[in-house]
Write a protein that holds these residues in place. Sequence first.
Motif, PDB file in Angstrom:
ATOM      1  N   LYS B 344      -8.774  -5.437 -43.593  1.00 18.92           N
ATOM      2  CA  LYS B 344      -7.454  -5.594 -44.192  1.00 18.92           C
ATOM      3  C   LYS B 344      -6.758  -4.246 -44.147  1.00 18.92           C
ATOM      4  O   LYS B 344      -5.605  -4.124 -43.785  1.00 18.92           O
ATOM      5  N   ALA B 345      -7.476  -3.215 -44.597  1.00 22.98           N
ATOM      6  CA  ALA B 345      -6.957  -1.848 -44.570  1.00 22.98           C
ATOM      7  C   ALA B 345      -8.092  -0.962 -44.094  1.00 22.98           C
ATOM      8  O   ALA B 345      -9.056  -0.741 -44.806  1.00 22.98           O
ATOM      9  N   TRP B 346      -7.991  -0.482 -42.861  1.00 27.46           N
ATOM     10  CA  TRP B 346      -9.154   0.156 -42.256  1.00 27.46           C
ATOM     11  C   TRP B 346      -9.492   1.484 -42.915  1.00 27.46           C
ATOM     12  O   TRP B 346     -10.613   1.952 -42.823  1.00 27.46           O
ATOM     13  N   GLY B 347      -8.511   2.073 -43.636  1.00 28.65           N
ATOM     14  CA  GLY B 347      -8.775   3.329 -44.328  1.00 28.65           C
ATOM     15  C   GLY B 347      -9.774   3.185 -45.449  1.00 28.65           C
ATOM     16  O   GLY B 347     -10.353   4.165 -45.911  1.00 28.65           O
ATOM     17  N   GLN B 348     -10.002   1.953 -45.888  1.00 21.10           N
ATOM     18  CA  GLN B 348     -10.976   1.727 -46.965  1.00 21.10           C
ATOM     19  C   GLN B 348     -12.402   1.722 -46.449  1.00 21.10           C
ATOM     20  O   GLN B 348     -13.345   1.721 -47.240  1.00 21.10           O
TER      21      GLN B 348
END
Lengths: 359, 585, 344
Positions: B344-348
């Motif tokens: 969903k949010a690759w930074g996580q």
Amino acid sequence: MSQIKISNLQKHFGAFQALKGIDLMVEEGTLLALLGPSGCGKSTTLQLLAGFETPSAGEIRVNDRLISSAQGVVPPEKRDISLVFQNYAVWPHKTVAENVAFGLQIRKTPRAVLEEKLGKALKTVHLDHLADRYPSELSGGQQQRVALARALIVEPSILLLDEPLSNLDAHLREEMRFEIRQVHDLLGLTTVYVTHDQGEALVTANQIAVMNGGSVQQLGTPREIFERPANAFVAAFIGSNNVIQGQLAREGALRFGRTELAGLQRGRGTVGDPFALCIRPSKVRVVAPGEASGNVLPGQVIRTAYLGEYCDVLVDVGHGVSVRAFTPPSLDFSVDQPVLLHLPTEDCQLLEPAQRVTS
Amino acid sequence: MGVTVHASSPAAVADELKNHRPWVRWGVVSAVLVALFFLVAQPLGWILYNSFHDDQTQALTVGNYLRLFTAKGLLQPLINSIVLAFSTALLSTLLGVPLAWFVARTNMPGRSWIRLLTLAAFVTPSFIGALGWILLAAPNAGWLNGLFRAATGSASPLMNIYSMGGAIFVCAIYTVPYTFTIVASALDEMAVELEDAATTLGAGVLRTMMSVTIPMVMPAVIVGFILSFIQGMTLFGVPAFLLTPSGTAVVTTKLAEFYQLFPPEIYMAAAYCMPLILLTGGLFWVRKKILGRKRFVMIGGKSRAGRKVDLKAWRWPALAFALIVPVTAVLLPYFALVVVSLSKAWGQGPSLDNLTLHWYQWAVLDNPATQSAIVNSLAYASVSATLCVLLGTLIAYIVERRLVSGTSFIASLTNFPIIIPGIVLSVGFFAAYTQPPLNLYGTAAILVAAFVATFLPIAFSNGEATLKGISPDLERVARILGASEARTFSSITVPLMRSGLVSGWLLVFIPVMRELSVAVFLITPKTNVMTTLIYNYKDGGNYEAVAAASVLLLVGTMAVVAIAQWVNVKLARHKRDRAEAEVVQ
Amino acid sequence: MGDFTRRRFLQVTGVAGTALAAGLIRPSFATESLYEAAKAEGQLNLYWGSYEQKTIEGIRDAFTKRYPGISVNLLRQASQTVYTRLRLELQNNSPNCDSLGSTNILHYLELKKIGALMPFRPAGSEFLPKDFQRLDADDLYHVGAISLTAINFQSAKVSDAPASWEAALDGKWADKLTIGSPAFSGDVSSWVVAIRKKYGDRYLKELAKLDPKVGQSNVDTVTDILSGERLVGLAAPFSASLTQKAAGNPIDVSTPSDGTIVNLGLNAIPANAPHPNAAKLFSEFLYDPEVSQILAANYWPTLRTDVPWAEGRSLEQLSWYRNPPEDLVAEVAEGIAKWKEIIG
């Protein structure tokens, strides 16, 4: 059935002159061998005959029909000529049957006729049991026969053979020589056969053209060529003649160093001209001092080889010339041993040195 | 009698021979030359013309060339590019040639998988490969470096991808497919007897390869080297991502600057490409020198067996070596990209509640732009590859069999486009194809024309390498048996080239799929392609979409590759099976 | 029928002007006739570099929905690319572009100089922030996008993000900064020009000591922060960072007190546009509240002062700075040269 007439045929590749103007007449039904060392122009002649190259000058006619000249050539497919290549050029992506049938398919031969001819052709070359094989599963001799059957099935008026046996084993080669001769005699095809092997030429051909340096040195029957070479090149190339270079001392004699050697003069020349004496090794005799008078050369044995039937002895006779002699096996020589060589006058031919011999 | 006399008169003789003029040959050669003129010579002419004009005043000048040598910072990128390209080519040859031998000639396990995965490396646009490797080997955050630190407790990273070494490595693993494919298809066609003779001694495996096999496929090796060199020279994505951080400029990044600045220095950029043409010319000259007059005929009408060299105990070390490229160019970076594309949010970072198929659903089902771009990419690449291989093979045939004089000029003209970076070519194509008689602007045809011209050198080189392996005697024998030139070409030459043609098709299809810059001034919204779209998502920082679209690009291309390979194998097997069945009887 | 009644109603009541000014009623009579003319043209070719793919697609879709019968061809490429494309079309006399949306004002100044733009004042441009209205006295181009350059940071690991450009030079950010390259990114080159004006080359020299990672585009700062390679991004894209934040990524934006850089995206109609009326209709649509809502939803500054930005932000809250276009060509060239000299 055709007659080939080649007139003043020349071919240049850039600055290199591969053919220097050759004239040949191949009569109907003849098997002509083009014989010569590599680079002599025999393959170029064949390429020109096949129509793959355009001559620089001169012309080729078949039954008086002009097929090649500097102005243009009749393309290979319109010449009614077949060619068997040195490397067989059997198509690896086609079966034996497909290879052989190709020419008929191109000619839109009706299926029934095609099948019949194919069967016959395969049978002739003993390949009927291998019809569906791919070339990679065949021996060299079998591939050779595929190439031959493929060339013959289209019933050409002329057959060209380019060193057809050079890729075969020695014993197969012997066998195929006679087979080719047989096929020729059976079909009576006008055939041109390119080879560098004099044995092949002698066995198969009715006519031999010895070539060197882009020109024909001699044209004749095998017997003529072998027994009456036209010049020193032909003599040296055929029958491994010894060639002793010197000057014409007088009619029928050659000056070699201080010795004068007598022989049958066959070439024309005036006294003092460079001339050559040719003699076959089997005719050279090793003699004891005083055993022969005249035509005797002293020398030293360089090497000797025992070959069962005879000994092959190489003798240095000075002036940078060595002479080969086949001696009876009972005689034994050692290296450096001084010997006397007798060159019987009746076996010595005095010839012009090879004309236009290029290095 | 009268007829005979008449037939021998000189005038009639000339007529007779005239009837046999090779009209078909002349027709085909003329058509090819016309195509070459419009497709290649004209755009190149525009680029040359542009290079002699001033960007500001449009006036005729040699100023661009003077600047090339005098202005600060213009020579260094050229040198950097040469270093990058040469090292890339060297490494890619060292990796690709043994790989090709293992796959094509030995009984190494997993050969078809290695073949497929190596092609997958080829499919990857270099900027996506670079992106994957940034995720893997950035000095601080790269996953591999993280693993290394965790395992060793070291404070410094295992590798820093932001370096010349890193750029060479990434360029090389993505250019190996060139060397691999070309050399492998040459090896596929080679007779096995020589190898057999050398491998009767079990220890001689490596030696067999080095001393017998490789020299025989030298033309293919050299073509592979040159193509890799050119790739290293013209790739933009890898140096832009990996060398910018270290302040190392190369030709392509410098060109991007010319276009980015205001006013854009388009004419200067054209002049800046000219040294590349000289360089490539030099390469092809060296190739000619090396190959010289040696003949490398492998299909001479003698046997060609499908038998493989038995590696014995060397099978496993060979497999380990063969896995280098698939692992580094495909498995690792695509693992990273797949993880990103499923976030969903690759930074996580990867975790279960961050998992989603949203981006795939979006790309395949929800977004019409991606859908049409996928279809466009596949369609243009297929059509371009087909036309390109057709034209390239004809040119190779004309050049290799010397059907006309001036073949070396034709060869060099054909080879030029590939060395000119896409963005400069794009301007040349724009100028050439928006004016009569080729007014193609806004159509799909302009893209196809540009792709055909750009990748013609690949199709041509591949065709040349294939033809060099086929003895002209195989064609001549067909001629002498009565087949015309055209018939000989279609029923003898083409079938013998089959394997080479299929690989040539793939060698064009795949780069078209991943090409970015050539299309840049030629696409329209209706003719948009995948790579432009992916680049736009990257531009917007939407890496999940970039990753998902890249994975789709890979899957789509691989599907086509698999079909092409299957067809090739099917055609081959059809014959061999029959042949083998015969042997069993 | 419905349309007819509404149009009559507007004519009769004579409030059309007022209503239009308030943005309450649409479409106006003027817009109606423009729509008719645009529909007759049937097509619209947008060459846009402003806004990323998703936002500009959103605007296009809203336009298509509002004005059926006009097929919109959207070419979304980098600003420099769409500009070069337009120049190539002019040069080769194959006009195709109807609306050029680039982030570089220099493109418009040059196009104006060669007389390649069509004058048009779109209705609704008066809703733009005052400073950005009537940028060109001849109405050849108008603001089509407001882009902000700020600082972004890894919000999970950084609690004390620099509040100003100056603060980012603190030694604690050594080896933690990331920035794009002015040679590749117009936004970064604008930033370099602005920062040199404010702090001189001193800023670049001190920045060099901190060894920032230099990427290519300004968006690379987002990537570096999300991957964890670096913690703080300079000359960073405001909207792209907030978009990633909204997606759930650990990233946030700090708007520097010493001047968030404003870079204006422009919009103009080429003089030889094949579909000028459709282009005019689109120009006016940009100032429609619906577009500003789309912008807000995508974390872009809105084009209307009466539509608030996302996260309750607004231009007024910011201390901002915009490079004046005069001498910008020379300043950019000098900035890039200095950058290469100092940072590499």
